[in-house]
Design a protein around this motif. Structure first.
Motif, short mmCIF file in Angstrom:
data_model
loop_
_atom_site.label_atom_id
_atom_site.label_comp_id
_atom_site.label_asym_id
_atom_site.label_seq_id
_atom_site.Cartn_x
_atom_site.Cartn_y
_atom_site.Cartn_z
N VAL A 1 5.21 -1.64 60.36
CA VAL A 1 6.07 -0.51 60.72
C VAL A 1 5.35 0.82 60.47
CG1 VAL A 1 8.20 0.71 60.15
CG2 VAL A 1 8.22 -1.77 60.36
N ALA A 2 4.64 0.92 59.33
CA ALA A 2 3.91 2.15 59.02
C ALA A 2 2.84 2.43 60.05
CB ALA A 2 3.30 2.04 57.62
N VAL A 3 2.10 1.40 60.45
CA VAL A 3 1.05 1.57 61.47
C VAL A 3 1.65 2.00 62.80
CG1 VAL A 3 -0.68 0.35 62.82
CG2 VAL A 3 -0.56 0.00 60.36
N LEU A 4 2.76 1.37 63.21
CA LEU A 4 3.40 1.70 64.47
C LEU A 4 3.91 3.14 64.46
CD1 LEU A 4 4.42 0.77 67.24
CD2 LEU A 4 6.50 -0.02 66.11
N LEU A 5 4.58 3.53 63.37
CA LEU A 5 5.07 4.91 63.27
C LEU A 5 3.91 5.92 63.28
CD1 LEU A 5 7.94 4.56 60.64
CD2 LEU A 5 8.15 4.87 63.11
N GLY A 6 2.83 5.56 62.60
CA GLY A 6 1.66 6.43 62.59
C GLY A 6 1.10 6.64 63.98
N GLY A 7 1.02 5.57 64.75
CA GLY A 7 0.51 5.69 66.10
C GLY A 7 1.38 6.55 66.99
N LEU A 8 2.68 6.33 66.92
CA LEU A 8 3.60 7.10 67.76
C LEU A 8 3.61 8.58 67.36
CD1 LEU A 8 6.59 4.59 67.97
CD2 LEU A 8 4.78 4.97 69.65
N LEU A 9 3.61 8.84 66.05
CA LEU A 9 3.62 10.23 65.58
C LEU A 9 2.34 10.95 65.97
CD1 LEU A 9 4.87 12.52 63.92
CD2 LEU A 9 3.83 11.51 61.88
N ALA A 10 1.20 10.32 65.71
CA ALA A 10 -0.08 10.96 66.05
C ALA A 10 -0.19 11.19 67.54
CB ALA A 10 -1.24 10.08 65.56
N ALA A 11 0.21 10.21 68.35
CA ALA A 11 0.12 10.36 69.80
C ALA A 11 1.01 11.50 70.29
CB ALA A 11 0.52 9.05 70.48
N ALA A 12 2.22 11.60 69.74
CA ALA A 12 3.14 12.66 70.16
C ALA A 12 2.58 14.04 69.81
CB ALA A 12 4.50 12.45 69.52
N LEU A 13 2.06 14.19 68.58
CA LEU A 13 1.53 15.49 68.18
C LEU A 13 0.28 15.86 68.97
CD1 LEU A 13 2.00 15.24 64.31
CD2 LEU A 13 3.32 16.63 65.90
N LEU A 14 -0.58 14.88 69.22
CA LEU A 14 -1.80 15.15 69.98
C LEU A 14 -1.48 15.46 71.44
CD1 LEU A 14 -4.12 12.42 68.45
CD2 LEU A 14 -4.38 14.89 68.22
N ARG A 15 -0.46 14.81 71.99
CA ARG A 15 -0.04 15.11 73.36
C ARG A 15 0.49 16.53 73.46
NH1 ARG A 15 -1.48 13.28 77.88
NH2 ARG A 15 -0.91 11.11 77.44
N ARG A 16 1.28 16.96 72.47
CA ARG A 16 1.78 18.33 72.46
C ARG A 16 0.63 19.33 72.34
NH1 ARG A 16 6.20 19.28 68.03
NH2 ARG A 16 5.99 21.37 68.93
N ALA A 17 -0.37 18.99 71.54
CA ALA A 17 -1.51 19.88 71.39
C ALA A 17 -2.28 20.01 72.71
CB ALA A 17 -2.44 19.35 70.29
N GLU A 18 -2.45 18.90 73.42
CA GLU A 18 -3.16 18.95 74.71
C GLU A 18 -2.38 19.78 75.72
OE1 GLU A 18 -3.97 15.04 76.10
OE2 GLU A 18 -5.65 14.72 74.71
N ARG A 19 -1.07 19.63 75.73
CA ARG A 19 -0.26 20.45 76.65
C ARG A 19 -0.35 21.92 76.30
NH1 ARG A 19 5.19 16.60 76.82
NH2 ARG A 19 4.30 14.98 78.20
N GLY A 20 -0.35 22.22 74.99
CA GLY A 20 -0.48 23.61 74.57
C GLY A 20 -1.82 24.19 74.98
#
Length: 511
Positions: A484-503
């Motif tokens: 669960v920790a690994v899955l949450l880490g992946g989703l959180l990191a991907a979401a933040l990095l996607r927002r950074a790329e859009r910015g």
């Protein structure tokens, strides 16, 4: 400045690469990468090789439980506490100089450890090796970021990450082989030929590079970060043994937080900070940091439990258990050395690559936890899924952290990356180990503080079977928490990095 422009270095910048060198890459960059990876592998092997020597040390040096713990922890405590300081020193004084210094210190520590005739001497030697290890782990990644072009950096970091997996897999095997043929000190003295070769190769091949600004040393920041991180890691390591609510652990943890808060305050006030807190305003950096902590938390703890799963639940011996974990490392090595993972990352993008890799790793942990009824088959499937996931996610995560930091601060970036790995691993082992112990105690209330003690007190084969089943259930629960920790880490990191790329895209369009 365009990639084709050149500059004439000033007298104070003669050791700093010109822009042409930076963008075109060093002509011997792949050979240099092999050299620094060899140095890194020596450090990584020493993280795991000592574990198999514990029975020999107990017998020949009369080492008690506390002595063994300090032999192992002295190395990791010193290393994790000095990573930020070592990276900053490499940026300020020269990465090549620090790489050579790290090899020399590691070699001296290896000699002292191999020839130690008391537990105190061995603990001191291991601490000295931790100083060299901190310098090596930060400078190897920092040098790789300097000698490769931006397009080649993902593949280079992939190779660097593959060496981490190789060290994890081969450490116990090398230790077992050496102990079968030599005395315990040989596991340290075997480092010397590699260190000697590394020093010669680094001096001959690796170019010098450093921050051209020549910032003044942040001595107080270095002291505070070393004390704070060492205390925090010690609190995490000692929590399961002494109890999380014990006075020793609580006092150490509170002290660590206070010192790290003082470190952050100090870094925000000085003109030349060791760790620029403005990095945390970059969404790419914060996304990668958040993901890195969670991935190392889940993976570090889960892989620590995996060795117990193979030996206790499936009944393999230490050497056979080490061999059975090899598919994980082989999958990482194959995908990263072939460049396939770098190609997939380039095609999918960093956020999707991190999410995909960590979903695969999470699935691998679930497979190991739930398919034990099928013996090693379920474990093998889990190991392969974890290996493929690591090959994709880990280099993408490291590259996201390093690319969010200016090139002249590459040493600090490598220190941050290493510190996150040490922190996440230590926290994962402590927390998932606590989950295991809690579940085990709940199922077997009369059990002693450990599985061996519980089995020793069992009065019949049926009772021993129930105890083993309870331990297996605890392992399953812990592995699922790690998943669960690994899955949450992946989703959180991907979401933040996607927002950074859009910015970044919005800023680019507006400009």
């Amino acid at each position: 400045m365009s990639p084709t422009q050149t500059t004439t270095p000033t007298p104070t910048q003669t050791t700093t690469p010109t822009p042409t060198q930076t963008y075109q890459g060093h002509p011997q960059r792949w050979l240099i990468l092999g050299v620094i990876c060899l140095a890194q592998l020596t450090v990584l092997l020493d993280n795991t090789v000592l574990n198999v020597a514990i029975p020999s040390l107990t017998r020949e040096l009369g080492a008690g439980t506390a002595d063994i713990q300090w032999m192992i922890n002295a190395y990791s405590l010193v290393q994790s506490g000095l990573l930020l300081t070592a990276g900053s020193a490499a940026d300020r004084y020269g990465r090549k100089k620090m790489l050579v210094a790290g090899l020399v210190l590691f070699g001296i520590g290896s000699v002292a450890a191999g020839l130690a005739d008391s537990t105190g001497q061995l603990i001191a030697a291991r601490a000295g090796m931790g100083v060299g290890g901190a310098l090596l782990l930060t400078t190897t990644l920092a040098v790789a970021m300097q000698i490769f072009t931006p397009d080649e950096q993902p593949k280079a970091i992939g190779v660097w990450s593959a060496v981490n997996a190789l060290g994890f897999a081969t450490g116990p095997l090398l230790g077992g082989f050496m102990l079968d043929h030599f005395w315990w000190g040989a596991i340290f003295l075997v480092n010397l030929p590699v260190v000697a070769l590394g020093i010669v190769a680094v001096v001959a091949l690796v170019p010098e590079s450093k921050n051209p600004r020549g910032d003044r040393p942040d001595l107080l920041g270095a002291l505070l970060s070393t004390i704070g991180m060492s205390a925090l890691v010690y609190a995490i390591i000692s929590g399961p043994e002494h109890g999380w609510a014990s006075g020793r652990v609580m006092a150490t943890a509170v002290g660590a937080v206070a010192v790290l808060a003082l470190f952050a305050h100090w870094e925000s006030r000085i003109p030349y900070p060791m760790l620029d807190l403005h990095f945390f305003r970059d969404r790419r950096f914060t996304g990668a940091v958040a993901g890195a902590v969670l991935i190392t938390f889940g993976m570090g703890g889960a892989l620590f439990l995996l060795t117990q799963h193979l030996q206790v639940v499936l009944g393999y011996g230490p050497l056979e258990a080490g061999l059975r974990t090899a598919p994980l490392a082989l999958a990482v090595v194959a995908l990263n050395f072939s460049g396939l993972s770098a190609k997939w990352t380039a095609k999918l993008g960093t956020p999707v690559s991190i999410a995909l890799g960590m979903v695969l790793m999470s699935g691998g942990l679930v497979s190991i936890a739930t398919l034990t009824a099928h013996g090693y088959v379920g474990t093998l499937l889990g190991l392969l899924l974890i290996g493929v996931g690591c090959a994709i996610a880990n280099p993408a995560m490291a590259h996201a952290i390093m690319s969010a930091i200016p090139r002249e601060k590459a040493g600090v970036g490598a220190g941050i990356n290493g510190t996150l790995a040490e922190f996440g691993n230590g926290l994962g082992v402590a927390v998932l180990g606590a989950v295991l112990n809690s579940r085990f105690a709940a199922l077997i209330p009369v059990a002693a503080s450990s599985l061996p003690a519980a089995l020793a007190s069992a009065g019949s084969a049926d009772e021993r079977g129930r105890i083993t089943d309870a331990f297996s259930s605890g392992l399953e629960t812990s592995q699922l928490v790690g998943a669960v920790a690994v899955l949450l880490g992946g989703l959180l990191a991907a979401a933040l990095l996607r927002r950074a790329e859009r910015g970044d895209s919005v800023v680019a369009v507006s400009v």
